[in-house]
Design an enzyme around this catalytic site. Structure first.
Site, PDB file in Angstrom:
ATOM      1  N   ILE A  42     -12.321 149.619 -33.465  1.00 40.04           N
ATOM      2  CA  ILE A  42     -12.722 149.809 -32.066  1.00 40.04           C
ATOM      3  C   ILE A  42     -11.618 150.518 -31.279  1.00 40.04           C
ATOM      4  O   ILE A  42     -11.562 150.452 -30.056  1.00 40.04           O
ATOM      5  CB  ILE A  42     -13.120 148.471 -31.412  1.00 40.04           C
ATOM      6  CG1 ILE A  42     -11.978 147.451 -31.486  1.00 40.04           C
ATOM      7  CG2 ILE A  42     -14.369 147.922 -32.074  1.00 40.04           C
ATOM      8  CD1 ILE A  42     -12.296 146.151 -30.741  1.00 40.04           C
ATOM      9  N   GLY A  43     -10.770 151.207 -32.033  1.00 38.88           N
ATOM     10  CA  GLY A  43      -9.714 151.977 -31.386  1.00 38.88           C
ATOM     11  C   GLY A  43      -8.327 151.456 -31.701  1.00 38.88           C
ATOM     12  O   GLY A  43      -7.323 152.064 -31.338  1.00 38.88           O
ATOM     13  N   THR A  44      -8.269 150.316 -32.405  1.00 44.38           N
ATOM     14  CA  THR A  44      -6.978 149.686 -32.665  1.00 44.38           C
ATOM     15  C   THR A  44      -6.279 150.271 -33.880  1.00 44.38           C
ATOM     16  O   THR A  44      -5.087 150.067 -34.052  1.00 44.38           O
ATOM     17  CB  THR A  44      -7.188 148.191 -32.928  1.00 44.38           C
ATOM     18  OG1 THR A  44      -8.140 148.057 -33.988  1.00 44.38           O
ATOM     19  CG2 THR A  44      -7.721 147.503 -31.691  1.00 44.38           C
TER      20      THR A  44
ATOM     21  N   ARG B 129       2.847 139.158 -41.417  1.00 43.28           N
ATOM     22  CA  ARG B 129       3.329 140.455 -41.842  1.00 43.28           C
ATOM     23  C   ARG B 129       2.716 141.534 -40.962  1.00 43.28           C
ATOM     24  O   ARG B 129       1.520 141.480 -40.654  1.00 43.28           O
ATOM     25  CB  ARG B 129       2.890 140.654 -43.282  1.00 43.28           C
ATOM     26  CG  ARG B 129       3.754 141.567 -44.056  1.00 43.28           C
ATOM     27  CD  ARG B 129       3.605 141.159 -45.509  1.00 43.28           C
ATOM     28  NE  ARG B 129       3.872 142.307 -46.333  1.00 43.28           N
ATOM     29  CZ  ARG B 129       2.979 142.816 -47.170  1.00 43.28           C
ATOM     30  NH1 ARG B 129       1.792 142.271 -47.284  1.00 43.28           N
ATOM     31  NH2 ARG B 129       3.307 143.860 -47.891  1.00 43.28           N
TER      32      ARG B 129
ATOM     33  N   GLY C 112     -13.735 147.735 -27.029  1.00 49.95           N
ATOM     34  CA  GLY C 112     -14.745 146.694 -26.932  1.00 49.95           C
ATOM     35  C   GLY C 112     -14.224 145.505 -26.139  1.00 49.95           C
ATOM     36  O   GLY C 112     -14.877 145.013 -25.237  1.00 49.95           O
TER      37      GLY C 112
ATOM     38  N   GLY D 211      -3.643 137.394 -37.110  1.00 52.47           N
ATOM     39  CA  GLY D 211      -4.320 138.268 -36.158  1.00 52.47           C
ATOM     40  C   GLY D 211      -3.397 138.744 -35.048  1.00 52.47           C
ATOM     41  O   GLY D 211      -2.570 138.001 -34.543  1.00 52.47           O
TER      42      GLY D 211
ATOM     43  N   GLY E 251      -4.929 140.849 -32.542  1.00 56.83           N
ATOM     44  CA  GLY E 251      -5.848 141.488 -31.610  1.00 56.83           C
ATOM     45  C   GLY E 251      -5.724 141.029 -30.175  1.00 56.83           C
ATOM     46  O   GLY E 251      -5.846 141.817 -29.253  1.00 56.83           O
ATOM     47  N   GLU E 252      -5.525 139.751 -29.981  1.00 52.74           N
ATOM     48  CA  GLU E 252      -5.639 139.229 -28.624  1.00 52.74           C
ATOM     49  C   GLU E 252      -4.358 138.603 -28.090  1.00 52.74           C
ATOM     50  O   GLU E 252      -4.222 138.370 -26.888  1.00 52.74           O
ATOM     51  CB  GLU E 252      -6.782 138.199 -28.582  1.00 52.74           C
ATOM     52  CG  GLU E 252      -8.119 138.865 -28.789  1.00 52.74           C
ATOM     53  CD  GLU E 252      -9.179 137.923 -29.334  1.00 52.74           C
ATOM     54  OE1 GLU E 252     -10.032 137.528 -28.565  1.00 52.74           O
ATOM     55  OE2 GLU E 252      -9.141 137.591 -30.538  1.00 52.74           O
TER      56      GLU E 252
END
Lengths: 327, 699
Positions: B467-469, B586, B240, B659, B661-662
């Site tokens: 979403i694939g992670t 963590r 995504g 997080g 993710g980015e």
């Protein structure tokens, strides 16, 4: 994709007869470019005449002592052939610099010569394009042309030819052999691609319905001291920004045979004859080489946004020939 | 420091492959366009060729007689939508498809052709006669465009700390530069696709998105339905990167088709349509001014960013976010300007705001280090803040310095000659660079249900997205730890709007948000006495616990190190090494976390060297709306890439996580740009660093 007929042929005459009766027919080699274009209806053949299984595959010794590469030889096989690698190494390097392993396994030598430009406007059926729709205009000229031609373009078309292989073939004085219903014929690669002029949709000198059967490399052009160098925006799987194929022979410090061709700069492989003439018979020096490259690029007519290609082509000629001379 | 004291499982912190891996590699995993369905029809979208204008006519008469065609929807016959339906930032005109004859941007859907088979629908769509009047358009972005206006500040007020002008005026060393990033596209491998149908009075959909609940809620509001009349499922999603965070055109159009033709309708965007119709990262222009004392102490940060926007929908590319938290300084000023143009409304992409913002700030920091004659690593360490320089709040776990130091050790930074253009290998110039990053972390409300089954297993239900992670796999570990059992006793169901409100896989807030709800549900279940012969379910909505107040600055951090080679004769820049050291709290699953941040770093590499949406200066349309023209790194562009994590536990966040993710993406472009400077001595403030911008006239 438009519907189309499909015929697989076993004999050259059968192929020629099919296309003679159907001007909308196209020969199918590996299909790596043609089928993509059909999906977007840039190409919409009435039928595909599949020539992959004609007995035209393989690399053999030519009568003059050079090599003949059959038209349906895969790019991978052409690049891997020991005699190609030994006598015309820049050709092997050029083929291996193109596409991906999977595509090279499918693509054929004959088809490679006939692949179409990767100009984005050509590839987008919602755009005008004189190559795709003669008379509709060339949006690349006022538009995005950062990767377009610097030589011999016209206001009708500024696209480049995408092939790596054809650039090396040009440097090696290759000859294209083809067959028509009138019999076999041949044409030097240097005359194979037509100037753009006001007919950018007419790309080659092949007569209608002609089938490429082989590409030959003359003995006189064999040159182990040859090199293909491709500059591109990423490390693999991209078309050339500018490329150079060069072959160089030195005798006692004097330049003997020299062949230089540039890719990514014109609608066809650009044989750098001005630079070759400046170098031939002269002592090989850094200054002489730079002057020769300069002289070649003096004729360049960069577009608004691709003047960097002039610098790049000049640098590449100097870098590759210097490397060859130092071997 | 890795786990709560009473943890009895190794569920969190252990590498495990994705649970759904075998399904995916064997082709059994079904994506939105994969579900077989009785009586299914197919919709193909017809888009506008002009960048602004009006539909004069759509003549469907010829198309309606073509084989298999069920009909054509356009602005005259499409179901009406609620114009007040909201996206991220209020009413969102990008969702108002087929509602009027006005064309706001190239690639806007103007019709949906529905037929029995995909090929029949495509053939009819190709044949549909659409006549448009083109109106003058403006797609040329500049920061000083007269239409520019202050951007929304919903993601954070402008910073106004201290007297920036006075501090700059009295700073012995000042950097004042402008940085440019182009339009960039997510274009995930799975194109946007949806299948919609009606089941009694209930709208059902399989959709490719990053948050099934949010999408269902928006879909209900757009079509004026009750929330319980809509169910959206997104079991598997093929990427995504931000572009599937909101209700997408595929589902709006599939829903319209299912309403109009009374049967299931599937809409799959083509690759070109994904580029043209889906929000991209807007182009940005940023001015960064840094003032410092000769010892490297920052006196002022002034970060002014402009980005492009569409009048259809608000968007905030919040570039200066990192400038508010990374470094100690006496004065900070940030401003953001939005410039409305005739574009597809921009949207979230791979660390929105922070990623282009980091390129500007961290390039400027490197320029400051150069002018000060201080090592770029040392400069950052000297400006470690004690508290948030804008918020005044204390930091949560902040291990940026550890990332920098450990990364430097592994990368071999300290043997670096700081002078540019000193390292040569044959005809190549070699350089190294680094960048530091902070990425805000927090948990948002979600609903989780956990059922203690009679066989000793547990069923966890939460409308999380994978979403694939590998979030499905991570949440099983989190649930196992929270329930004090092994992962083999956990069964999980995700990505179904019927499971209740949940944060989406966006903002790097997915795992912390979902972990919060799962932890709360698990705690209540463990505390609740129950009869083991009967299943018992506990449901928790953390909205009831959410205060919206943050008492500490909680961020993930990273230090990215890059080594590049540059051929000055050809301008070719190749990344030879990338190393990322991350502090993400963590680490739930090191295998998947590493994969995620490495993927992010490759996206940053693409941003640095390749990615660029190019518009035709005349038509305003994107010229390179496919992967032949829009380059992302090939394998050969990523020869040696490594990522690792410093040990960390974030006490303010569920399960101690932050997080991931980015943050992999954010600092990479600046690290590479700084390495290109080190190699060549020339600054590149315009991305991507294309070879035509690097090639030099050779003497």
């Amino acid at each position: 994709m438009k519907e189309f007929g499909y015929r697989r042929v076993k004999h050259v005459q059968e192929a020629l007869a099919l296309t003679a009766n159907d001007t909308g027919a196209r020969y199918l080699g590996g299909g790596t470019n043609l089928v993509d274009l059909m999906k977007d209806e840039i190409e919409a053949p009435s039928q595909l005449v599949d020539v992959r299984f004609l007995p035209l595959s393989g690399v053999r010794e030519a009568p003059d002592g050079g090599l003949a590469i059959g038209a349906t030889t895969s790019n991978s096989d052409a690049a891997a052939h020991p005699e190609v690698r030994r006598r015309y190494p820049a050709l092997s390097q050029a083929v291996l610099a193109g596409a991906s392993g999977q595509l090279r396994n499918m693509a054929t030598v004959g088809g490679n010569l006939l692949q179409r430009t990767r100009c984005a406007y050509f590839a987008d059926p919602s755009e005008p394009c004189n190559k795709r729709l003669p008379g509709s205009g060339c949006p690349a000229l006022p538009g995005e042309h950062h990767n377009h031609a610097i030589f011999d373009w016209s206001r009708h078309c500024v696209a480049t030819h995408p092939s790596d292989m054809a650039v090396a073939l040009a440097a090696f004085d290759a000859v294209v052999h083809y067959e028509t219903l009138d019999g076999p014929a041949e044409i030097p690669l240097s005359e194979f691609y037509l100037p753009v002029g006001d007919t950018p949709h007419r790309e080659t000198a092949l007569p209608p319905g002609a089938l490429i059967t082989a590409v030959s490399l003359p003995k006189s052009a064999a040159c182990p001291r040859s090199r293909y160098r491709k500059v591109r925006e990423r490390a693999s799987y991209a078309f050339a920004t500018v490329s150079v194929a060069a072959a160089l022979e030195l005798h006692d410090g004097l330049v003997g045979r020299v062949g230089i061709a540039l890719g990514g700069v014109a609608s066809r492989p650009w044989r750098a004859r001005v630079a070759e003439a400046a170098l031939h018979g002269e002592p090989f020096t850094g200054a002489g080489l730079r002057d020769a490259a300069e002289a070649e690029l003096a004729a360049a007519k960069p577009l608004r946004d691709n003047g960097y290609k002039v610098t790049l082509a000049r640098n590449l000629i100097v870098a590759v020939l210097t490397e060859l001379a130092e071997r | 420091m890795n786990a709560p004291a009473d943890v009895i499982t190794d569920a969190v912190g252990t590498s495990r492959p994705r649970l759904e891996g075998p399904e995916k590699v064997s082709g059994r995993a079904r994506y939105a366009a994969d579900h077989p369905m009785h009586d299914l029809a197919f919709g193909v979208v017809v888009t506008s060729p002009v960048a602004r204008g009006r539909i004069r006519d759509i003549d469907a008469s010829a198309v309606l007689t073509m084989p298999g065609v069920l009909g054509v929807l356009d602005h005259r016959n499409a179901p009406r939508l609620d114009p007040q339906a909201s996206g991220f930032f209020g009413p969102d005109g990008s969702m108002q498809l087929l509602q009027s004859d006005s064309i706001p941007h190239a690639g806007r859907a103007v019709a949906l052709v529905v037929a029995q088979t995909p090929h029949e629908a495509q053939a009819a769509a190709d044949a549909l006669a659409v006549t448009c009047d083109a109106h003058p358009h403006d797609t040329t972005f500049t920061a000083d465009h007269p239409a520019g206006r202050a951007a929304l500040t919903v993601l954070g007020e402008d910073a106004n700390v201290g007297d920036v002008d006075a501090e700059l005026a009295s700073s012995p060393v000042v950097v004042d530069e402008r940085y440019f990033t182009p339009e960039e596209h997510c274009s995930a491998m799975e194109p946007h696709a949806a299948t919609a149908w009606w089941d009694g009075g209930r709208l059902q959909a399989f959709d490719s998105n990053q948050g099934a609940f949010d999408v269902a809620r928006t879909l209900a509001s757009l079509f004026s339905l009750e929330l319980d009349q809509v169910r959206v499922r997104s079991e598997h999603v093929g990427g995504g990167f931000g572009s599937k965070g909101l209700l997408g055109p595929q589902l709006i159009l599939a829903t319209m088709g299912s309403m109009a033709f009374g049967r299931p309708v599937r809409v799959t965007l083509t690759r070109r349509q994904v580029f043209l119709m889906i929000g991209m990262r807007p182009a940005t222009e940023q001015r960064v001014r840094l003032g410092a004392d000769t010892d490297g102490s920052l006196r002022a940060i002034d970060h002014q960013a402009a980005f492009e926007i569409s009048p259809l929908a608000e968007w905030v590319e919040n570039c200066p976010e990192g400038s508010k938290v990374l470094y100690a300084t006496r004065a900070i000023r940030t401003r953001i300007t939005a410039v409305p143009l005739d574009l597809t409304p921009p949207g979230p992409m791979r660390g929105p705001g922070l990623t282009p913002g980091s390129f500007a700030l961290e390039s400027a920091m490197d320029e400051l280090a150069e002018r000060l004659g201080i090592d770029p690593l040392e400069l950052r360490l000297r400006n470690e803040p004690a508290v948030g320089p804008v918020s005044g709040l204390p930091y949560g776990s902040r291990n940026l310095a550890a990332c920098l130091r450990e990364g430097a050790r592994r990368f071999g930074w300290h043997s670096r000659d700081p002078r540019p253009r000193r390292r040569r290998e044959g005809h190549l110039l070699v350089g190294t660079g680094l960048a530091a990053t902070a990425f805000g972390s927090s948990a948002f409300p979600s609903t989780a249900s956990i059922t203690a089954e009679t066989d000793g297993s547990y069923t966890v239900r939460i409308a999380a997205s994978d979403i694939g992670t590998g979030s499905r796999t991570a949440l099983v570990a989190i649930a196992a730890e929270a329930l004090r059992v092994g992962t083999e006793r956990i069964r999980i169901r995700i990505a179904d709007s019927d499971l209740g409100p949940a944060w989406s896989a966006s903002g790097s807030r997915g795992t912390p948000s979902w972990a919060w709800a799962i932890n709360e549900a698990a705690t209540r279940l463990r505390e609740q006495p129950h009869d083991p012969t009967r299943p018992v379910t506990v449901t928790v909505d953390t909205a009831e616990l959410f205060t919206g107040r943050f008492v500490r600055e909680v961020h993930a951090y990273s230090a990215i190190f890059a080594e590049v080679t540059v051929d000055p004769a050809t301008g070719e820049v190749r990344t030879r090494r990338l190393l990322g050291m991350f502090a993400i709290g963590r680490v739930v699953n090191p295998l998947l976390a590493r994969s995620q941040v490495i993927g992010g770093m490759i996206m940053g590499l693409g941003m640095a060297l390749h990615e660029e949406g190019v518009r035709d200066p005349v038509s305003g349309r994107q010229v390179n709306a496919d992967f032949a023209g829009y380059h992302i790194p090939a394998h050969a562009d990523v020869p040696d890439i490594e990522a690792d994590f410093v040990p960390e536990y974030e006490p303010d966040e569920p399960s101690g996580v932050k997080g991931a993710g980015e943050i992999g993406t954010v600092g990479t472009a600046a690290a590479i740009a700084n390495a290109v400077w080190h190699a060549t001595g020339l600054r590149h403030r315009v991305l991507p660093i294309r070879l035509d911008r690097v090639v030099e006239e050779m003497a």
